[in-house]
Design a protein around this motif. Structure first.
Motif, mmCIF file in Angstrom:
data_model
loop_
_atom_site.group_PDB
_atom_site.id
_atom_site.type_symbol
_atom_site.label_atom_id
_atom_site.label_comp_id
_atom_site.label_asym_id
_atom_site.label_seq_id
_atom_site.Cartn_x
_atom_site.Cartn_y
_atom_site.Cartn_z
ATOM 1 N N THR A 12 69.728 113.384 -1.018
ATOM 2 C CA THR A 12 70.658 114.127 -0.162
ATOM 3 C C THR A 12 70.957 115.532 -0.659
ATOM 4 N N LYS A 13 70.839 115.774 -1.980
ATOM 5 C CA LYS A 13 71.164 117.112 -2.471
ATOM 6 C C LYS A 13 70.244 117.550 -3.612
ATOM 7 N N ILE A 14 70.175 118.895 -3.745
ATOM 8 C CA ILE A 14 69.443 119.493 -4.862
ATOM 9 C C ILE A 14 70.488 120.221 -5.716
ATOM 10 N N LEU A 15 70.579 119.849 -6.991
ATOM 11 C CA LEU A 15 71.551 120.479 -7.891
ATOM 12 C C LEU A 15 70.802 121.128 -9.053
ATOM 13 N N LYS A 31 74.105 124.153 -5.589
ATOM 14 C CA LYS A 31 73.888 122.833 -4.969
ATOM 15 C C LYS A 31 73.611 123.039 -3.484
ATOM 16 N N ARG A 32 72.532 122.466 -2.988
ATOM 17 C CA ARG A 32 72.167 122.599 -1.567
ATOM 18 C C ARG A 32 71.717 121.246 -1.037
ATOM 19 N N PRO A 33 71.881 121.027 0.293
ATOM 20 C CA PRO A 33 71.373 119.772 0.860
ATOM 21 C C PRO A 33 69.839 119.716 0.776
ATOM 22 N N THR A 34 69.288 118.519 0.584
ATOM 23 C CA THR A 34 67.839 118.331 0.561
ATOM 24 C C THR A 34 67.317 118.383 1.997
ATOM 25 N N LYS A 36 65.318 117.647 5.349
ATOM 26 C CA LYS A 36 64.833 116.348 5.854
ATOM 27 C C LYS A 36 63.451 116.486 6.487
ATOM 28 N N LYS A 45 62.867 124.825 -0.932
ATOM 29 C CA LYS A 45 64.321 124.878 -1.177
ATOM 30 C C LYS A 45 64.622 124.819 -2.674
ATOM 31 N N VAL A 49 66.709 127.612 -4.768
ATOM 32 C CA VAL A 49 67.862 127.255 -5.601
ATOM 33 C C VAL A 49 67.698 127.845 -7.010
#
Ligand SMILES: [Zn+2]
Length: 312
Positions: A12-15, A31-34, A36, A45, A49
């Motif tokens: 769900t997320k990339i940190l 932090k960004r949403p992964t 889909k 993405k 980041v």
């Protein structure tokens, strides 16, 4: 000490954070949403980041933890938690070219094991393993101070060893695997099956239609709900059999336990596993059990340590 970028790529997320791999301290945070829409967009993405976190290129290397099977060379062969990832992707090559930096890629649980080994509960042990009990059960193995992932990335996957012959069906399709007894999803499936069969229990009453969270398991134990106590007995047994066997086979003096279920049930749960008659091995104290220390940041810190190891 050179800082390294650690990336925790989740479903769900990339940190991402800048990490000092010798101390485990980190700074900066993006932090960004992964996405889909498949692995190409996910990797684009991740690169964005990293650019955002480190616009001045202070960090020469990037480590990435991924929720899938990763080969020694950084190819992610299987990644069921990320949408559209249905064939192998050479994450290390693609991202090292795009970012013009050294990139190391590892399984998220394996890099979590590295974090515990260097800057967590496993400091000072050359040989150790970690077992993370959450929705499923993951494991990571460190021998001679190095992460052992295995050629196919399966080393340390203790959740899928058989502890109950002909037993419950595991998420992977196998029968009687430890994860089907100790993992939160396996426990939930069994609690619901019994509830539907007339064996009503507190776990299903607390969760209703929702997920049976680890906090509900803790509450149901405190309420002495008989079905919950029985399910926890079985979880303890499955963990004791598998961890005791692993420690004996590999001569591990210490195993770290973490993950959502362990974080909730704490030291009592570890003591029960350790004192279980099913905790096999030479002598009654084949290995020590400790609670994990790096909780939410194990992914980014461990990924950075993986990259630091790869560049030495
Ligand atoms: Zn399995």
């Amino acid at each position: 000490m050179t800082k390294i970028i650690g990336v925790d790529l989740g479903g769900t997320k990339i940190l991402a954070r800048m990490v000092d791999p010798t101390t485990g301290e980190s700074k900066g945070r993006v932090k960004r949403p992964t996405p889909k829409t498949g692995p190409a967009d996910v990797l684009a993405k991740v690169a964005d980041v990293v650019d955002e976190l480190d616009p001045d290129r202070q960090c020469e290397a990037v480590g990435i933890g991924v929720p899938g099977l990763v080969t020694q060379s950084g190819v992610v062969t299987l990644c069921p938690n990320i949408n559209g990832w249905d064939s192998p992707v050479d994450v290390a090559s693609i991202l090292s070219e795009r970012l013009d930096r050294t990139v190391a890629v590892g399984n998220d649980v394996n890099v979590g094991a590295l974090a515990e080994h260097r800057v967590g509960a496993g400091r000072g042990f050359s040989d150790m393993a970690t077992v993370f009990v959450g929705t499923g059960v993951g494991g990571g193995l460190v021998l001679n101070d190095r992460l052992v992932a295995g050629d196919r990335g399966m080393a340390g996957e203790i959740g899928h060893v058989t502890t109950h012959v002909g037993g419950r069906t595991c998420g992977c399709g196998g029968k009687g695997h430890m994860e089907a007894y100790a993992g939160r999803a396996g426990l939930e499936a069994e609690a619901r099956r019994r509830h539907a069969a007339g064996d009503e229990n507190e776990l299903v009453r607390l969760a209703g239609e929702g997920r049976i969270k680890s906090s509900f398991i803790e509450k149901a134990i405190k309420a002495n709900d008989p079905v919950t106590l029985e399910l926890i007995d079985e979880a303890v047994e499955a963990l004791a059999i598998s961890i005791g066997s692993m420690a004996t086979l590999l001569d591990l003096p210490m195993v770290v336990l973490g993950g959502g279920v362990v974080d909730r049930l704490g030291q009592d749960f570890l003591d029960r596993i350790h004192s279980s008659p099913s905790f096999g091995g030479f002598g009654s104290h084949v290995c020590e059990l400790r609670l994990a220390q790096r909780l939410d940041d194990a992914g980014v810190v461990g990924a950075a340590i993986l990259a630091a190891d790869a560049s030495t």
